[in-house]
Design an enzyme around this catalytic site. Structure first.
Site, PDB file in Angstrom:
ATOM      1  N   THR A  27       0.983  -1.156   0.037  1.00 32.05           N
ATOM      2  CA  THR A  27      -0.133   0.208  -0.003  1.00 32.05           C
ATOM      3  C   THR A  27       0.822   1.058   0.099  1.00 32.05           C
ATOM      4  OG1 THR A  27      -1.796   1.273   1.247  1.00 32.05           O
ATOM      5  CG2 THR A  27      -0.438  -0.160   2.596  1.00 32.05           C
TER       6      THR A  27
ATOM      7  N   ASP B 239      -8.199  -2.875  -0.504  1.00 30.13           N
ATOM      8  CA  ASP B 239      -8.991  -1.872  -1.414  1.00 30.13           C
ATOM      9  C   ASP B 239     -10.243  -1.299  -0.579  1.00 30.13           C
ATOM     10  OD1 ASP B 239      -8.687  -0.503  -3.723  1.00 30.13           O
ATOM     11  OD2 ASP B 239     -10.292  -1.363  -4.516  1.00 30.13           O
TER      12      ASP B 239
ATOM     13  N   ASP C 210     -12.178  10.258   6.830  1.00 35.49           N
ATOM     14  CA  ASP C 210     -12.461  10.046   8.071  1.00 35.49           C
ATOM     15  C   ASP C 210     -13.173  11.255   8.875  1.00 35.49           C
ATOM     16  OD1 ASP C 210     -11.738   7.486   8.325  1.00 35.49           O
ATOM     17  OD2 ASP C 210      -9.880   7.937   9.204  1.00 35.49           O
TER      18      ASP C 210
ATOM     19  N   LYS D 228     -11.278   3.257  16.248  1.00 35.69           N
ATOM     20  CA  LYS D 228     -11.828   3.100  14.847  1.00 35.69           C
ATOM     21  C   LYS D 228     -11.523   1.684  14.366  1.00 35.69           C
ATOM     22  CE  LYS D 228     -10.729   4.352  10.241  1.00 35.69           C
ATOM     23  NZ  LYS D 228      -9.937   5.012   9.050  1.00 35.69           N
TER      24      LYS D 228
ATOM     25  N   HIS E 292     -14.670  -0.671   8.892  1.00 31.07           N
ATOM     26  CA  HIS E 292     -14.520  -1.703   7.691  1.00 31.07           C
ATOM     27  C   HIS E 292     -13.208  -2.577   7.515  1.00 31.07           C
ATOM     28  CE1 HIS E 292     -13.445   2.474   6.968  1.00 31.07           C
ATOM     29  NE2 HIS E 292     -12.726   1.997   5.855  1.00 31.07           N
ATOM     30  N   ARG E 293     -12.217  -1.868   7.988  1.00 30.55           N
ATOM     31  CA  ARG E 293     -10.913  -2.487   7.623  1.00 30.55           C
ATOM     32  C   ARG E 293     -10.637  -3.041   8.942  1.00 30.55           C
ATOM     33  NH1 ARG E 293      -8.555   1.618   6.549  1.00 30.55           N
ATOM     34  NH2 ARG E 293      -9.053   1.657   4.299  1.00 30.55           N
TER      35      ARG E 293
HETATM   36  P1  ITT Z   1      -3.470   1.902  -1.525  1.00 29.37           P
HETATM   37  O1  ITT Z   1      -4.517   1.624  -2.547  1.00 29.37           O
HETATM   38  O2  ITT Z   1      -2.134   2.243  -2.047  1.00 29.37           O
HETATM   39  O3  ITT Z   1      -3.637   0.957  -0.682  1.00 29.37           O
HETATM   40  P2  ITT Z   1      -5.378   4.129  -1.528  1.00 29.37           P
HETATM   41  O4  ITT Z   1      -5.325   5.431  -0.616  1.00 29.37           O
HETATM   42  O5  ITT Z   1      -5.230   4.656  -3.013  1.00 29.37           O
HETATM   43  O6  ITT Z   1      -4.005   3.394  -1.158  1.00 29.37           O
HETATM   44  P3  ITT Z   1      -7.546   2.883  -1.687  1.00 29.37           P
HETATM   45  O7  ITT Z   1      -8.090   2.834  -3.228  1.00 29.37           O
HETATM   46  O8  ITT Z   1      -8.136   1.637  -0.843  1.00 29.37           O
HETATM   47  O9  ITT Z   1      -6.266   3.494  -0.928  1.00 29.37           O
HETATM   48  O10 ITT Z   1      -8.714   3.996  -1.103  1.00 29.37           O
HETATM   49  C1  ITT Z   1      -9.895   4.874  -1.658  1.00 29.37           C
HETATM   50  C2  ITT Z   1      -9.938   6.006  -0.955  1.00 29.37           C
HETATM   51  O11 ITT Z   1     -10.806   6.013   0.133  1.00 29.37           O
HETATM   52  C3  ITT Z   1      -8.444   6.984  -0.520  1.00 29.37           C
HETATM   53  O12 ITT Z   1      -8.778   8.167  -0.783  1.00 29.37           O
HETATM   54  C4  ITT Z   1      -8.652   6.777   0.887  1.00 29.37           C
HETATM   55  O13 ITT Z   1      -7.945   7.656   1.616  1.00 29.37           O
HETATM   56  C5  ITT Z   1     -10.075   6.634   1.274  1.00 29.37           C
HETATM   57  N1  ITT Z   1     -10.264   5.746   2.344  1.00 29.37           N
HETATM   58  C6  ITT Z   1      -9.785   4.289   2.569  1.00 29.37           C
HETATM   59  N2  ITT Z   1     -10.072   3.687   3.571  1.00 29.37           N
HETATM   60  C7  ITT Z   1     -10.565   4.743   4.447  1.00 29.37           C
HETATM   61  C8  ITT Z   1     -10.804   5.012   5.946  1.00 29.37           C
HETATM   62  O14 ITT Z   1     -10.657   3.905   6.587  1.00 29.37           O
HETATM   63  N3  ITT Z   1     -10.974   6.105   6.261  1.00 29.37           N
HETATM   64  C9  ITT Z   1     -11.119   7.191   5.566  1.00 29.37           C
HETATM   65  N4  ITT Z   1     -10.870   7.348   4.249  1.00 29.37           N
HETATM   66  C10 ITT Z   1     -10.573   6.129   3.599  1.00 29.37           C
END
Ligand code: ITT
Length: 184
Positions: free
Chosen positions: A7, A65, A142, A162, A167-168
């Site tokens: 990531t 994801d 968030d 959190k 979800h995570r």
């Molecule tokens: P990687 O793919 O490199 O892991 P990313 O930030 O691109 O990192 P995602 O595509 O999974 O990750 O995330 C989609 C978006 O949703 C991204 O802008 C994140 O900041 C946001 N996001 C994901 N999980 C979140 C959470 O727990 N709280 C707030 N925003 C979240």
């Protein structure tokens, strides 16, 4: 044991460290950009990521994801969450929802673990989009997401709080239960 988390997102790594270190699992971040295809579901995006990475990285490793799905916007940004966060950001989402009464939304997370075979773990958290940003913790959306049954946004919670309801955190729980049965 050690686990490689592919990531670019430091916030995700922090949550994984807090979750897994009490279980004796050390998380190692690996920043390898992988293509996030346009697909209808997070699981398809995660599966594609693994297919692309598995010839380039030594197994085992995992990725996450995630997406924010807003009811009043027909589930948008969903699989486009990363792009929308980069372009519109939280202020843009709040603007899109100006005057909209239905604030319901949910986060979804797909954790894909590859050890020669693919294992998928998912988690979901329901909540609502606040009227203004609140809190400085966490990352991404968030500050504008308030989980159901709580008065704080994710950004007003500690990482542990959190993780317990996110979800995570839920996907990590399923993942760690599987690891306990199979590895640790
Ligand atoms: P990687 O793919 O490199 O892991 P990313 O930030 O691109 O990192 P995602 O595509 O999974 O990750 O995330 C989609 C978006 O949703 C991204 O802008 C994140 O900041 C946001 N996001 C994901 N999980 C979140 C959470 O727990 N709280 C707030 N925003 C979240």
């Amino acid at each position: 044991m050690e686990m490689i988390f592919v990531t670019s997102n430091r916030g995700k790594v922090r949550e994984a460290e807090r979750y897994f270190s009490p279980l004796g699992v050390r998380i190692i971040q690996k920043k390898v950009e992988y293509p996030e295809i346009q697909a209808d579901s997070l699981e398809e995006v995660a599966r594609f990521g693994i297919r692309w990475l598995k010839d380039k990285l030594e197994a085992p490793f995992f990725l996450d994801d995630s997406g924010l799905f807003i009811d009043a916007l027909g589930g948008f940004p969903g699989v486009y969450s990363a792009y929308v966060y980069r372009t519109l950001g939280n202020d843009g989402i709040l603007k899109l929802l100006e005057g909209v009464e239905n604030r319901k939304a949910h986060f979804q997370s797909v954790v894909a673990y590859y050890d020669g075979e693919l294992h998928i773990f998912t988690g979901k958290t329901a909540g609502r989009i606040t009227r203004e940003k609140r809190g400085t913790g966490g990352f991404g959306f968030d500050p504008i997401f308030q989980p159901e049954g709580f008065s704080k946004t994710f950004a007003e919670m500690t990482t542990e709080e959190k993780n317990r309801i996110s979800h995570r955190g839920r996907a990590f729980k399923a993942f760690s239960e599987w690891l306990k049965e199979n590895l640790i």
